[in-house]
Design an enzyme around this catalytic site. Structure first.
Site, PDB file in Angstrom:
ATOM      1  N   CYS A 127       0.811  -1.218   0.000  1.00  0.00           N
ATOM      2  CA  CYS A 127       0.000   0.000   0.000  1.00  0.00           C
ATOM      3  C   CYS A 127       0.841   1.263   0.000  1.00  0.00           C
ATOM      4  O   CYS A 127       0.452   2.273  -0.595  1.00  0.00           O
ATOM      5  CB  CYS A 127      -0.950   0.004   1.198  1.00  0.00           C
ATOM      6  SG  CYS A 127      -0.109   0.014   2.811  1.00  0.00           S
ATOM      7  N   HIS A 271      -2.140   1.321   7.333  1.00  0.00           N
ATOM      8  CA  HIS A 271      -2.393   1.371   5.907  1.00  0.00           C
ATOM      9  C   HIS A 271      -2.003   2.746   5.387  1.00  0.00           C
ATOM     10  O   HIS A 271      -2.047   3.746   6.118  1.00  0.00           O
ATOM     11  CB  HIS A 271      -3.886   1.120   5.652  1.00  0.00           C
ATOM     12  CG  HIS A 271      -4.268   0.968   4.217  1.00  0.00           C
ATOM     13  ND1 HIS A 271      -3.570   0.201   3.328  1.00  0.00           N
ATOM     14  CD2 HIS A 271      -5.316   1.509   3.502  1.00  0.00           C
ATOM     15  CE1 HIS A 271      -4.157   0.245   2.132  1.00  0.00           C
ATOM     16  NE2 HIS A 271      -5.203   1.040   2.223  1.00  0.00           N
ATOM     17  N   ASN A 289      -7.979   5.106  -2.295  1.00  0.00           N
ATOM     18  CA  ASN A 289      -7.447   3.847  -1.786  1.00  0.00           C
ATOM     19  C   ASN A 289      -6.815   3.036  -2.926  1.00  0.00           C
ATOM     20  O   ASN A 289      -6.881   3.428  -4.098  1.00  0.00           O
ATOM     21  CB  ASN A 289      -8.562   3.049  -1.110  1.00  0.00           C
ATOM     22  CG  ASN A 289      -8.039   2.115  -0.037  1.00  0.00           C
ATOM     23  OD1 ASN A 289      -6.837   1.847   0.057  1.00  0.00           O
ATOM     24  ND2 ASN A 289      -8.933   1.600   0.792  1.00  0.00           N
TER      25      ASN A 289
END
Length: 515
Positions: A127, A271, A289
């Site tokens: 991520c 994250h 995202n």
């Protein structure tokens, strides 16, 4: 020292992050799945401002969900520290005679979007690389004053060469430092495969000329650093997007729409995402995202400034070097051709003598040029042998260095496409989560899309689409999310060649699901 000074000098709120709810979800075991009904009930009970639904991440086990995270830097999970908005406005340059706008959204600026397309990190804790690349791509569009520039950088190169790992994750601060020190090349230099395989790749696997193809940053800004300086983050977002971190709670996996604020479920891990705007009326950040468009509002979300996740407490912005303009290949971008085609180029650089287009591959090369912008270079089909090619455009000026576009790829197809498409060693009886070996090789170019099909009771059909197709892959299927019974399963793959679709199916197999 800076944080200690702020704690003494401003009015702060200090609160535990965890939202205590009498109907809170029990902690999940590694192989357990989320209870969507329980989450939706908790949202109603708590008068939540957002909605939950089944998403691709929410259907995973706890262990699999954690693979969709990967930031080793995250807000303090014990406390949140937030500066009083009014106090910080007085201390922020942006607040002196320049009131912040009520809303900033880089997806919508004067009818144009500067935000690059949503991507999916897949089965790898990468991520951080995706958040850094997303922020860099959008900032490049903004800095060049050209929303359609749409550079595509390689998260795989950044992750592999910077020190990240699918199982271990990475540090956003390290990503920011690496972008300034070495930069990141275009996506064609290192196509993303880790999401499909779940396995790390070596830095040595990226293209040999990556240093010449890499975009560096000149400076990293940190509008917030460990505490939620809302006004400073808003001021920074007026200039471009920011990379940030948050603690992901179980209910975040089910986010569908609205302004998210944690209600129930355990914390799963850190994250990294990109903030592309804010809405002061909603008191929310607009985030991008890296879980594909199936999650959230087509891959985006609105997250409350006051959320327990700590979103926005640590942010990084990227400043790009000043340049004389850009040169961009508008098309092709990974297309396959079986007839003549054009390379379409655009540049904002003044005073050039010509734009040179170079197409090179193992089976040949072609060069053409044009004298203005935008322009097209015509490529006769007979000029190139069958195979895969790299294409780049360069602006040439008398007495000055050339300026190159990002590299793109194309394939020339002169024979009937063919492939080997198989599901390997499939058991007759399936339960829980199962994995199949997939063979999906093709020539003269790889398949562009693969689909898994399962036809079950009452002829209901389940389909899973995969956009990154490798010759050898592993496909996971959670059979405990479907009714028991007999299923007919197969895979199909396809490629588009000059508008003509070539598709192929594997043999169909019958299995029985018994959970």
């Amino acid at each position: 020292m800076r944080k200690s000074f702020i704690l003494l000098a401003t009015s702060l709120s200090l609160s535990a992050l965890a939202s205590v709810n009498p109907a809170a979800l029990p902690e999940l075991s590694p192989d357990a799945h989320l209870d969507l009904n329980a989450i939706q009930s908790a949202l109603v009970l708590n008068h939540a401002t957002w909605k939950a639904r089944a998403t691709t991440p929410s259907k995973m086990t706890k262990a699999e969900m954690r693979r969709m995270l990967g930031s080793l830097e995250a807000p303090d999970a014990m406390f949140s520290v937030k500066a009083d908005d009014k106090a910080m406005r007085a201390q922020t340059d942006f607040g002196i005679g320049q009131p912040a706008a009520t809303r900033v959204d880089w997806r919508e600026q004067n009818g144009k979007s500067y935000v690059s397309p949503i991507l999916n990190q897949g089965n790898c804790g990468s991520c951080v690389a995706f958040a850094a690349v997303a922020t860099l791509e959008t900032q490049a569009n903004i800095s060049n004053l050209f929303p359609n520039l749409n550079p595509r950088f390689a998260p795989q190169a950044l992750f592999a060469c910077g020190g990240g790992g699918c199982d271990s994750g990475w540090y956003p601060s390290s990503a920011a430092q690496y972008l300034q020190r070495a930069g990141v090349p275009d996506e064609a230099c290192a196509p993303y495969t880790m999401g499909a395989t779940g396995e790390d790749v070596e830095c040595s696997s990226i293209c040999s000329d990556s240093a010449q193809r890499s975009q560096k940053t000149v400076r990293t800004t940190t509008p917030s650093s460990g505490w939620a300086n809302i006004e400073a983050v808003k001021a920074a977002l007026a200039k471009g997007p920011l990379m940030t971190t948050l603690n992901v709670y179980a209910d975040f996996m089910t986010y569908s729409s609205g302004v998210y604020k944690h209600v129930t479920g355990e914390m799963l891990g850190g994250h990294a995402i990109s903030i592309v705007g804010y809405d002061a009326n909603e008191r929310s950040w607009i985030i991008r995202n890296s879980w594909g468009q199936d999650w959230g509002e087509k891959g985006f979300a609105r997250v409350s400034w006051d959320d327990a996740s700590g979103v926005g407490a640590q942010t990084w912005g990227f400043e790009l070097p000043t340049n004389e303009g850009y040169v961009s290949i508008r098309s092709p971008r990974s297309e396959y051709y079986s007839k003549d085609f054009d390379v379409n180029v655009e540049s904002s650089i003044a005073g050039f003598s010509r734009i040179l287009v170079s197409i090179k591959g193992a089976n040949g090369q072609f060069e053409g040029s044009c004298m203005q912008s935008p322009c097209s270079v015509h490529v006769p089909f007979d000029a190139l042998a069958e195979g895969r090619y790299d294409v780049v455009a360069r602006v040439e000026r008398a007495g000055k260095a050339t300026i190159a576009s990002q590299h793109e790829q194309l394939a020339v197809v002169k024979s009937e496409p063919r492939g080997d498409l198989r599901l390997i060693d499939v058991p007759a009886t399936l339960s829980a989560r199962v994995e199949f070996k997939v063979k999906a090789s093709a020539s003269p170019a790889p398949f562009q899309k693969l689909t898994f099909h399962a036809r079950g009771p009452n002829n209901s059909v389940i389909e899973k689409h995969i956009d990154t197709v490798l010759a050898d892959m592993t496909l996971g299927w959670r059979t405990n999310l479907i009714p028991n019974g007999n299923y007919e399963i197969w895979i199909s793959a396809e490629m588009d060649v000059s508008g003509q679709n070539f598709a192929q199916e594997s043999a169909h197999q019958t299995v029985t699901v018994t959970n």
